[in-house]
Motif scaffolding. Structure first.
Motif, PDB file in Angstrom:
ATOM      1  N   PRO A 185       0.803  -1.236   0.000  1.00  0.00           N
ATOM      2  CA  PRO A 185       0.000   0.000   0.000  1.00  0.00           C
ATOM      3  C   PRO A 185       0.834   1.285   0.000  1.00  0.00           C
ATOM      4  O   PRO A 185       0.370   2.319  -0.484  1.00  0.00           O
ATOM      5  CB  PRO A 185      -0.822  -0.119   1.299  1.00  0.00           C
ATOM      6  CG  PRO A 185      -0.834  -1.571   1.611  1.00  0.00           C
ATOM      7  CD  PRO A 185       0.498  -2.075   1.180  1.00  0.00           C
ATOM      8  N   SER A 186       2.046   1.210   0.570  1.00  0.00           N
ATOM      9  CA  SER A 186       2.870   2.416   0.640  1.00  0.00           C
ATOM     10  C   SER A 186       3.748   2.593  -0.602  1.00  0.00           C
ATOM     11  O   SER A 186       4.203   3.708  -0.876  1.00  0.00           O
ATOM     12  CB  SER A 186       3.763   2.375   1.887  1.00  0.00           C
ATOM     13  OG  SER A 186       4.644   1.258   1.847  1.00  0.00           O
ATOM     14  N   ILE A 187       3.987   1.515  -1.357  1.00  0.00           N
ATOM     15  CA  ILE A 187       4.843   1.591  -2.547  1.00  0.00           C
ATOM     16  C   ILE A 187       4.011   1.782  -3.812  1.00  0.00           C
ATOM     17  O   ILE A 187       4.244   2.711  -4.594  1.00  0.00           O
ATOM     18  CB  ILE A 187       5.716   0.323  -2.673  1.00  0.00           C
ATOM     19  CG1 ILE A 187       6.679   0.212  -1.494  1.00  0.00           C
ATOM     20  CG2 ILE A 187       6.498   0.342  -3.990  1.00  0.00           C
ATOM     21  CD1 ILE A 187       7.516  -1.052  -1.504  1.00  0.00           C
ATOM     22  N   ILE A 188       3.052   0.892  -4.030  1.00  0.00           N
ATOM     23  CA  ILE A 188       2.239   0.945  -5.247  1.00  0.00           C
ATOM     24  C   ILE A 188       1.006   1.795  -4.969  1.00  0.00           C
ATOM     25  O   ILE A 188      -0.054   1.289  -4.571  1.00  0.00           O
ATOM     26  CB  ILE A 188       1.844  -0.470  -5.714  1.00  0.00           C
ATOM     27  CG1 ILE A 188       3.076  -1.369  -5.801  1.00  0.00           C
ATOM     28  CG2 ILE A 188       1.151  -0.407  -7.074  1.00  0.00           C
ATOM     29  CD1 ILE A 188       4.131  -0.896  -6.776  1.00  0.00           C
ATOM     30  N   THR A 189       1.142   3.076  -5.154  1.00  0.00           N
ATOM     31  CA  THR A 189       0.063   4.034  -4.912  1.00  0.00           C
ATOM     32  C   THR A 189      -0.407   4.619  -6.242  1.00  0.00           C
ATOM     33  O   THR A 189       0.158   4.348  -7.307  1.00  0.00           O
ATOM     34  CB  THR A 189       0.561   5.166  -4.008  1.00  0.00           C
ATOM     35  OG1 THR A 189       1.643   5.845  -4.677  1.00  0.00           O
ATOM     36  CG2 THR A 189       1.075   4.612  -2.679  1.00  0.00           C
ATOM     37  N   GLU A 190      -1.447   5.456  -6.181  1.00  0.00           N
ATOM     38  CA  GLU A 190      -1.912   6.141  -7.390  1.00  0.00           C
ATOM     39  C   GLU A 190      -0.813   7.039  -7.946  1.00  0.00           C
ATOM     40  O   GLU A 190      -0.652   7.165  -9.172  1.00  0.00           O
ATOM     41  CB  GLU A 190      -3.160   6.957  -7.082  1.00  0.00           C
ATOM     42  CG  GLU A 190      -4.388   6.119  -6.789  1.00  0.00           C
ATOM     43  CD  GLU A 190      -5.636   6.966  -6.653  1.00  0.00           C
ATOM     44  OE1 GLU A 190      -5.589   8.168  -7.001  1.00  0.00           O
ATOM     45  OE2 GLU A 190      -6.669   6.431  -6.216  1.00  0.00           O
ATOM     46  N   SER A 191      -0.040   7.641  -7.042  1.00  0.00           N
ATOM     47  CA  SER A 191       1.075   8.477  -7.472  1.00  0.00           C
ATOM     48  C   SER A 191       2.108   7.654  -8.230  1.00  0.00           C
ATOM     49  O   SER A 191       2.664   8.107  -9.245  1.00  0.00           O
ATOM     50  CB  SER A 191       1.721   9.144  -6.251  1.00  0.00           C
ATOM     51  OG  SER A 191       2.868   9.882  -6.618  1.00  0.00           O
ATOM     52  N   PHE A 192       2.377   6.432  -7.758  1.00  0.00           N
ATOM     53  CA  PHE A 192       3.320   5.549  -8.435  1.00  0.00           C
ATOM     54  C   PHE A 192       2.830   5.218  -9.843  1.00  0.00           C
ATOM     55  O   PHE A 192       3.615   5.218 -10.807  1.00  0.00           O
ATOM     56  CB  PHE A 192       3.502   4.256  -7.637  1.00  0.00           C
ATOM     57  CG  PHE A 192       4.362   3.230  -8.313  1.00  0.00           C
ATOM     58  CD1 PHE A 192       5.743   3.270  -8.202  1.00  0.00           C
ATOM     59  CD2 PHE A 192       3.791   2.215  -9.077  1.00  0.00           C
ATOM     60  CE1 PHE A 192       6.534   2.326  -8.833  1.00  0.00           C
ATOM     61  CE2 PHE A 192       4.571   1.264  -9.716  1.00  0.00           C
ATOM     62  CZ  PHE A 192       5.948   1.321  -9.598  1.00  0.00           C
ATOM     63  N   VAL A 193       1.542   4.926  -9.978  1.00  0.00           N
ATOM     64  CA  VAL A 193       0.975   4.605 -11.290  1.00  0.00           C
ATOM     65  C   VAL A 193       1.143   5.774 -12.255  1.00  0.00           C
ATOM     66  O   VAL A 193       1.551   5.605 -13.406  1.00  0.00           O
ATOM     67  CB  VAL A 193      -0.523   4.233 -11.155  1.00  0.00           C
ATOM     68  CG1 VAL A 193      -1.150   4.035 -12.532  1.00  0.00           C
ATOM     69  CG2 VAL A 193      -0.686   2.979 -10.315  1.00  0.00           C
ATOM     70  N   ILE A 194       0.854   6.981 -11.766  1.00  0.00           N
ATOM     71  CA  ILE A 194       0.959   8.178 -12.614  1.00  0.00           C
ATOM     72  C   ILE A 194       2.405   8.415 -13.035  1.00  0.00           C
ATOM     73  O   ILE A 194       2.702   8.645 -14.222  1.00  0.00           O
ATOM     74  CB  ILE A 194       0.405   9.410 -11.881  1.00  0.00           C
ATOM     75  CG1 ILE A 194      -1.099   9.262 -11.652  1.00  0.00           C
ATOM     76  CG2 ILE A 194       0.698  10.691 -12.659  1.00  0.00           C
ATOM     77  CD1 ILE A 194      -1.706  10.345 -10.773  1.00  0.00           C
ATOM     78  N   LYS A 195       3.326   8.337 -12.068  1.00  0.00           N
ATOM     79  CA  LYS A 195       4.736   8.569 -12.372  1.00  0.00           C
ATOM     80  C   LYS A 195       5.288   7.522 -13.337  1.00  0.00           C
ATOM     81  O   LYS A 195       6.035   7.846 -14.273  1.00  0.00           O
ATOM     82  CB  LYS A 195       5.556   8.574 -11.076  1.00  0.00           C
ATOM     83  CG  LYS A 195       5.297   9.781 -10.187  1.00  0.00           C
ATOM     84  CD  LYS A 195       6.087   9.676  -8.890  1.00  0.00           C
ATOM     85  CE  LYS A 195       5.803  10.870  -7.970  1.00  0.00           C
ATOM     86  NZ  LYS A 195       6.525  10.752  -6.670  1.00  0.00           N
ATOM     87  N   ALA A 196       4.918   6.251 -13.114  1.00  0.00           N
ATOM     88  CA  ALA A 196       5.398   5.171 -13.983  1.00  0.00           C
ATOM     89  C   ALA A 196       4.850   5.342 -15.397  1.00  0.00           C
ATOM     90  O   ALA A 196       5.581   5.144 -16.385  1.00  0.00           O
ATOM     91  CB  ALA A 196       4.979   3.813 -13.416  1.00  0.00           C
ATOM     92  N   THR A 197       3.587   5.735 -15.514  1.00  0.00           N
ATOM     93  CA  THR A 197       2.977   5.921 -16.830  1.00  0.00           C
ATOM     94  C   THR A 197       3.620   7.081 -17.570  1.00  0.00           C
ATOM     95  O   THR A 197       3.943   6.973 -18.761  1.00  0.00           O
ATOM     96  CB  THR A 197       1.459   6.167 -16.682  1.00  0.00           C
ATOM     97  OG1 THR A 197       0.862   5.058 -16.002  1.00  0.00           O
ATOM     98  CG2 THR A 197       0.815   6.333 -18.045  1.00  0.00           C
ATOM     99  N   VAL A 198       3.809   8.197 -16.872  1.00  0.00           N
ATOM    100  CA  VAL A 198       4.462   9.361 -17.494  1.00  0.00           C
ATOM    101  C   VAL A 198       5.874   9.010 -17.931  1.00  0.00           C
ATOM    102  O   VAL A 198       6.319   9.396 -19.027  1.00  0.00           O
ATOM    103  CB  VAL A 198       4.471  10.552 -16.511  1.00  0.00           C
ATOM    104  CG1 VAL A 198       5.340  11.689 -17.071  1.00  0.00           C
ATOM    105  CG2 VAL A 198       3.061  11.052 -16.256  1.00  0.00           C
TER     106      VAL A 198
END
Length: 319
Positions: free
Chosen positions: A139-152
């Motif tokens: 929950p602390s690593i794979i967050t919505e922010s992580f998804v956005i950053k990885a996609t960008v």
């Protein structure tokens, strides 16, 4: 970009357009292929749109794993739409002509989307690795922010590193031959028509493939090796089965995607003797995965399958 490049180097261009001949060796009856290709394309669009609607409407699916699946659905639709309308226009209306800027633009977009699909598969492998090997930290690593950053990051990586492919192709000298035995503007297919040396094009294509897809595949293999190692340590057969089942659909798609890429690369060298197979495989590789991906996930993922059932039942009631 490609129009201005062409204007600034107009003295190098003796041709104003290329002719996409379609499928080599079967030009007389290739229009019969239009029906299955059109059906696969419509299936790809419909299935991926349904995936996006389902994930958007079902709150239980508002998780990073499904957000990555949404990104994959968008990439799949973009990849299929980049080639299928022109391919169907060739088969239905004999619309074989394509301007040089349009051809180089298509070349760029195809390379971008294929690279992004590979990158999203890597992101999904990392997601599964953290979920299974580091469940408390997930929950602390794979967050919505992580998804956005990885996609960008995937978008920027592929957008920037792909630019030299059409730019180098546009720098070649096309003096006479303009018929491409293909349905799309592939880098090597287009540059093979040039009258000057295209070694740099082949070298950059090879480097790009190893840099992007090669590194992605290496990291994916490492992720699943660690997942397998972690799963084998579990004492519970039920927990092992559950952990493996969450990865099955992803592994099926990865194997299909990368195996097809390898086969296309190998058969390209035999294009002079058996030209139809690599061309047909190249087209299918850009349209079958977009149709296959959502179906595999729907069949192998219980939560997504339940969400799709709710959306379909609601749609039937409303109609």
């Amino acid at each position: 970009m490609f129009q201005s490049l062409r204007n600034s180097n107009s003295s190098k261009f003796q041709l104003s357009e290329f002719i996409l001949m379609g499928f080599p060796g079967i030009h007389e009856w290739q229009h019969w292929l239009s029906l299955p290709l059109a059906l696969i394309y419509l299936l790809a669009l419909g299935a991926n749109i349904l995936i996006l609607i389902t994930i958007n409407q079902e709150n239980t699916l508002h998780q990073p794993m499904y957000y990555f699946l949404c990104v994959l659905a968008v990439v799949d639709m973009g990849l299929a739409t980049t080639i299928m309308p022109k391919t169907l226009a060739i088969l239905w209306f004999n619309a074989k002509a394509i301007s040089l800027p349009e051809c180089f633009s298509q070349m760029y977009v195809i390379h971008c989307f294929v690279g992004m699909e590979s990158g999203i598969f890597l992101c999904m492998a990392i997601d599964r690795y953290v979920a299974i090997c580091q469940p408390l930290r997930y929950p602390s690593i794979i967050t919505e922010s992580f998804v956005i950053k990885a996609t960008v990051l995937m978008v920027l990586r592929n957008s920037l590193l792909t630019i030299p492919v059409p730019v180098l192709a546009a720098q070649r000298y096309y003096c006479s031959q303009n018929q491409i035995e293909h349905c799309l503007c592939s880098n090597l297919g287009v540059t093979s028509l040039s009258c000057d040396d295209r070694t740099i094009n082949s070298i950059y294509q090879l480097l790009l493939a190893w840099t992007l897809m090669g590194s992605d595949l290496g990291m994916i293999i490492l992720s699943y090796a660690l997942i397998l190692q972690s799963v084998l340590r579990l004492n519970s057969a039920e927990a092992t089965s559950k952990a493996l089942s969450t990865c099955t659909s992803h592994l099926i798609l990865i194997l299909f995607f990368y195996t097809t890429v390898v086969v296309i690369s190998i058969t390209h060298s035999a294009a002079m003797t058996v030209p139809l197979f690599p061309v047909l495989l190249n087209v299918l590789h850009n349209v079958i995965p977009p149709a296959l991906n959502p179906m595999v996930y729907a069949l192998k993922n219980k939560e997504l399958r339940q969400g799709l059932g709710k959306v379909l039942r609601l749609g039937i009631k409303n109609s």
